[in-house]
Design an enzyme around this catalytic site. Structure first.
Site, PDB file in Angstrom:
ATOM      1  N   GLY A  69       0.815  -1.200   0.000  1.00 16.64           N
ATOM      2  CA  GLY A  69       0.000   0.000   0.000  1.00 16.64           C
ATOM      3  C   GLY A  69       0.854   1.257   0.000  1.00 16.64           C
ATOM      4  N   THR A  70       1.991   1.210   0.695  1.00 17.26           N
ATOM      5  CA  THR A  70       2.903   2.353   0.708  1.00 17.26           C
ATOM      6  C   THR A  70       3.417   2.656  -0.694  1.00 17.26           C
ATOM      7  OG1 THR A  70       3.591   1.934   2.988  1.00 17.26           O
ATOM      8  CG2 THR A  70       5.101   3.194   1.617  1.00 17.26           C
ATOM      9  N   GLN A 177      -7.869   2.249   5.272  1.00 15.11           N
ATOM     10  CA  GLN A 177      -8.653   1.888   6.447  1.00 15.11           C
ATOM     11  C   GLN A 177     -10.136   1.695   6.153  1.00 15.11           C
ATOM     12  OE1 GLN A 177      -7.556   1.014   9.390  1.00 15.11           O
ATOM     13  NE2 GLN A 177      -5.425   1.432   8.887  1.00 15.11           N
ATOM     14  N   SER A 194      -4.356  -1.167   0.739  1.00 13.67           N
ATOM     15  CA  SER A 194      -3.417  -2.228   1.109  1.00 13.67           C
ATOM     16  C   SER A 194      -4.187  -3.460   1.561  1.00 13.67           C
ATOM     17  CB  SER A 194      -2.504  -1.745   2.237  1.00 13.67           C
ATOM     18  OG  SER A 194      -1.486  -2.677   2.508  1.00 13.67           O
ATOM     19  N   ALA A 195      -3.849  -4.614   0.983  1.00 10.81           N
ATOM     20  CA  ALA A 195      -4.643  -5.823   1.192  1.00 10.81           C
ATOM     21  C   ALA A 195      -4.641  -6.304   2.632  1.00 10.81           C
ATOM     22  CB  ALA A 195      -4.143  -6.936   0.267  1.00 10.81           C
ATOM     23  N   HIS A 196      -3.539  -6.131   3.351  1.00  7.65           N
ATOM     24  CA  HIS A 196      -3.504  -6.684   4.711  1.00  7.65           C
ATOM     25  C   HIS A 196      -4.397  -5.922   5.677  1.00  7.65           C
ATOM     26  CE1 HIS A 196      -0.411  -3.530   5.200  1.00  7.65           C
ATOM     27  NE2 HIS A 196      -0.704  -3.577   6.479  1.00  7.65           N
ATOM     28  N   CYS A 322       5.694   7.483  23.976  1.00  7.22           N
ATOM     29  CA  CYS A 322       6.391   6.533  24.844  1.00  7.22           C
ATOM     30  C   CYS A 322       6.535   5.161  24.190  1.00  7.22           C
ATOM     31  CB  CYS A 322       5.638   6.381  26.164  1.00  7.22           C
ATOM     32  SG  CYS A 322       5.331   7.937  26.996  1.00  7.22           S
TER      33      CYS A 322
END
Length: 483
Positions: A69-70, A177, A194-196, A322
């Protein structure tokens, strides 16, 4: 063990698993070859493209598959900008875009282009009017995610797409998303996913470029994927990705599951502030994804909180500094001006049992309390600072860690230099009851998170944030007691 991090990667869909195993035997050959095995692989690839296009809401010849996807985002941004170079070199994007968009924007700026960041409200939502005001004749591209990956806020894509069409500017939508829950509305020009994120295997991205959109791929080209994604296609993974996406669209189950998960998320949104003191639920309460909720806990170390939840059997994520390798707050939370410390993102995968959510709600209060106790947060601070308002300096005189007083009787200086979040905020909370109403506390801190979390604490505690001034090290943050 309940897995509550579907926004990072959804569990592999059963249909994807079946399709992956089947296509390993049928889709291993080169789809560009004319012999039997190649033709069989080509048929699988074409069928996957048709299924993906139907789910996205575009034509099959407008879809290409990428290694991630990136990569889809980077190719989409650079290709659209390059094709419109003669029009202008200005890129508009929201302040809460995924880092893939921000990194592409950095490359564009380094090459001489200009970037304009669109602000969001405290819910993380862009105002369509701000987009309209920012559009100009030299605008080459607008980037807007369909829904935010950290807080779940949905963006006004349809309104922005109409504005972009009127101005003749292409709109690239990062739909990573939202695509699992339905097609993206509006007349977008480019779309990346993105498939995942929807239960497909990792390593498969999707880039859709609608006909009529000027596009010039940057970098080396070859004959594959219409020249827009060079390299040998991972056909088994592509087939599995398309099969799982089609399965989500095939029947009414997706809508019913979205409604069921939304009720579970509504329960988390309402119950967490009741069960845990000093919590801020972030993200738009109405315009949001059905399965995702994010909240931040005052006086809590985010990394410790996630570790304790993991030990209790819950896999969740965070945007807290953090838990970040950079030790800087999430750019999304920073843009929203909300609390970043003790941040927890819960994103429920398909099939999450109601009992798992109930157990999470039962477990969370004790986990937060234990982390606060470990950090030395006094009980009075943990419960409420407001309860001691009007009690005068005596109300907290015996609490540990008293800050050194300044020369002025109505002012204190707290030295938190060298201390990471949330310690500067904890020490501020201890100190504020040491000064009378109208008095000030100045916190010296060199942790970047203090710049965000101290003003956020003031908003939550109804105290006045006076401002920030330079210090010999770090910065001095001044707070005036109002309650």
């Amino acid at each position: 063990m309940p897995y509550f991090d579907a926004a990072s990667a959804a569990p592999l869909h059963p249909v994807a698993r079946e399709a992956l195993l089947a296509s390993l035997d049928e889709g291993w050959a080169d789809p560009a070859r004319l012999y039997r095995e190649g033709r069989r692989a080509r048929l699988l690839l074409d069928a996957a493209r048709e299924a993906a296009a139907e789910a996205v809401g575009c034509r099959p010849d407008e879809v290409v598959f990428t290694p991630s996807g990136t990569q889809a985002v980077h190719s989409g941004v650079s290709g659209a900008l390059a094709a419109r170079r003669r029009v202008g070199r200005r890129l508009l994007h929201s302040a809460v875009e995924h880092s893939a968009v921000l990194h592409a924007a950095e490359v564009h700026a380094a090459a001489g282009g200009s970037c304009t960041e669109l602000a969001v409200d405290r819910g993380g939502r862009v105002a369509a009017g701000d987009v309209a005001a920012a559009l100009s004749p030299d605008t080459a591209l607008v980037c807007l995610q369909s829904a935010n990956h950290e807080v779940g806020t949905e963006q006004p894509v349809e309104e922005v797409a109409a504005l972009c069409q009127e101005a003749g500017v292409p709109l690239l939508v990062d739909a990573a998303q939202s695509l699992p829950w339905g097609p993206v509305p509006g007349g977008w020009s480019l779309l990346a996913a993105s498939a995942h994120k929807w239960g497909g295997p990792p390593g498969v991205g999707l880039l859709a470029v609608r006909k009529g959109t000027r596009f010039a791929l940057q970098g080396p080209r070859d004959e594959r994927e219409a020249g827009r994604s060079p390299g040998f296609e991972n056909i088994p993974a592509i087939v599995a990705a398309a099969a799982s996406l089609r399965a989500l669209r095939a029947g009414p189950e997706t809508a019913a599951e979205a409604a069921r998960l939304r009720k579970l998320v509504d329960r988390i949104r309402s119950r967490v502030p009741e069960l845990v003191p000093d919590v801020e639920v972030v993200g738009d309460p109405v315009h949001r994804l059905p399965h995702l909720v994010t909240f931040s806990c005052l006086y809590v170390d985010g990394e410790a909180l996630l570790h304790e939840l993991d030990r209790a059997g819950f896999s969740v994520s965070s945007g807290s500094s953090c838990t970040s390798s950079t030790l800087t707050p999430s750019h999304v939370l920073r843009a929203m001006d909300v609390l970043s410390e003790g941040n927890v993102r819960v994103s429920l995968p398909y099939g999450t049992a109601e009992a798992e959510v109930e157990r999470f709600l039962e477990t969370l209060p004790a986990v937060v309390r234990s982390v606060r106790e470990r950090l030395g947060v006094p009980a009075a601070v943990r419960e409420t600072v407001a309860a001691t308002a009007g009690g005068g300096p005596e109300a907290a005189a015996e609490e540990p860690g008293e800050p050194a007083a300044s020369a002025e009787p109505d002012a204190l200086v707290v030295d938190s230099l060298g201390k990471r979040c949330p310690l500067p905020v904890i020490e501020l909370a201890k100190a504020i009851v040491e000064v009378p109403v109208g008095g000030t506390v100045t916190v010296l801190a060199d942790d970047e998170a203090a710049r965000q979390d101290i003003p956020a604490w003031c908003t939550m505690r109804e105290q006045e944030y006076v401002g920030e001034r330079p210090a010999e090290r770090g910065a001095a943050y001044v707070v005036r007691r109002r309650a």
